[in-house]
Design an enzyme around this catalytic site. Structure first.
Site, PDB file in Angstrom:
ATOM      1  N   GLY A   1       0.836  -1.210   0.000  1.00  0.00           N
ATOM      2  CA  GLY A   1       0.000   0.000   0.000  1.00  0.00           C
ATOM      3  C   GLY A   1       0.862   1.248   0.000  1.00  0.00           C
ATOM      4  O   GLY A   1       0.633   2.197  -0.753  1.00  0.00           O
TER       5      GLY A   1
ATOM      6  N   ASP B   1       7.436   6.036   8.434  1.00  0.00           N
ATOM      7  CA  ASP B   1       6.839   5.454   9.629  1.00  0.00           C
ATOM      8  C   ASP B   1       5.583   6.254   9.902  1.00  0.00           C
ATOM      9  O   ASP B   1       5.604   7.488   9.944  1.00  0.00           O
ATOM     10  CB  ASP B   1       7.779   5.462  10.837  1.00  0.00           C
ATOM     11  CG  ASP B   1       7.356   4.364  11.820  1.00  0.00           C
ATOM     12  OD1 ASP B   1       7.284   3.188  11.407  1.00  0.00           O
ATOM     13  OD2 ASP B   1       7.035   4.677  12.982  1.00  0.00           O
ATOM     14  N   SER B   2       4.501   5.535  10.013  1.00  0.00           N
ATOM     15  CA  SER B   2       3.222   6.219  10.090  1.00  0.00           C
ATOM     16  C   SER B   2       2.303   5.464  11.010  1.00  0.00           C
ATOM     17  O   SER B   2       2.590   4.335  11.413  1.00  0.00           O
ATOM     18  CB  SER B   2       2.617   6.334   8.690  1.00  0.00           C
ATOM     19  OG  SER B   2       2.597   5.077   8.067  1.00  0.00           O
TER      20      SER B   2
END
Ligand code: IMP
Length: 200
Positions: free
Chosen positions: A17, A74-75
């Site tokens: 994704g 990074d989420s």
């Protein structure tokens, strides 16, 4: 060849994704993103306590293994009622996959009223030229919304079906990918990264 055109960069993530979203965003300036899956980068322990630390850990490992510049994302999702959780634990919140994570989130919020279900996606993008890069580019952006009572929509990934975006009047999984790629936390952080790369 200019400094930016047709430059190969490894994306320190195996998440298809993210690769899809970031490739579309970065392609127009000639960055060719390659998944770290192509290089068999060993899994690295994300033991930082913040998005920034974890992004740097991932970018450093990928840049070192692939001998290419690396971008790491990074989420995660910060939910106000849960004091910012799942936060840096978003990907592994339930110990299962996306559907199990969403189920846990719904359970934690129970019948909490709409106005208290405020949340935001956070995204930190890091670009490292090499594993010992002392000045990584670090870009951060967020996207405000609130958590729905049940999933809506089939696009995107992760918590998208539960994330209602008031500005758009629908969940982020109901947004066409072109729209999400313009307005999301990752889109905004990517725009900042493009600017930073151009300046450098
Ligand atoms: P990371 O791979 O450690 O950065 O984990 C990010 C996790 O945060 C993902 O697995 C999703 O659960 C969540 N997340 C981050 N960005 C998004 C998004 O754009 N939509 C939905 N979920 C997201």
């Amino acid at each position: 060849m200019s400094a930016i055109h047709h430059r190969q960069v490894v994306l320190a993530s195996g998440n298809p994704g993210k690769l899809r979203e970031l490739s579309r965003i970065l392609e127009p300036i000639g960055l060719e993103l390659r998944s770290q899956a192509e290089f068999d980068v060993p899994e690295v322990e994300e033991n930082g306590l913040s998005f920034v630390e974890n992004a740097i850990i991932k970018a450093r490992a990928a840049a070192g293994h692939c001998a290419l510049p690396a971008i790491a994302d990074d989420s995660g999702l910060e939910v106000d009622f849960l004091n910012g959780e799942p936060g840096i634990h978003s990907a592994r919140y339930s110990g299962g996959g996306d559907a199990a994570n969403n189920a846990r989130l719904l359970k934690e919020l129970g019948d909490l009223p709409e106005e208290r279900r405020t949340a935001r996606f956070q995204c930190v993008l890091v670009y490292m030229r090499h594993p010992l890069d002392p000045t990584p580019l670090v870009c951060q952006a967020s996207w405000e919304g609130r958590i729905l009572f049940e999933p809506r929509g089939d696009n995107g990934f992760g918590y998208d079906p539960l994330f209602f975006v008031p500005d758009q009047g629908c969940s982020s999984a109901e947004l066409p990918s072109e729209v999400k790629n313009r307005v999301s936390h990752r889109a905004k952080a990517s725009a900042l990264l493009l600017e930073a790369l151009r300046r450098r």
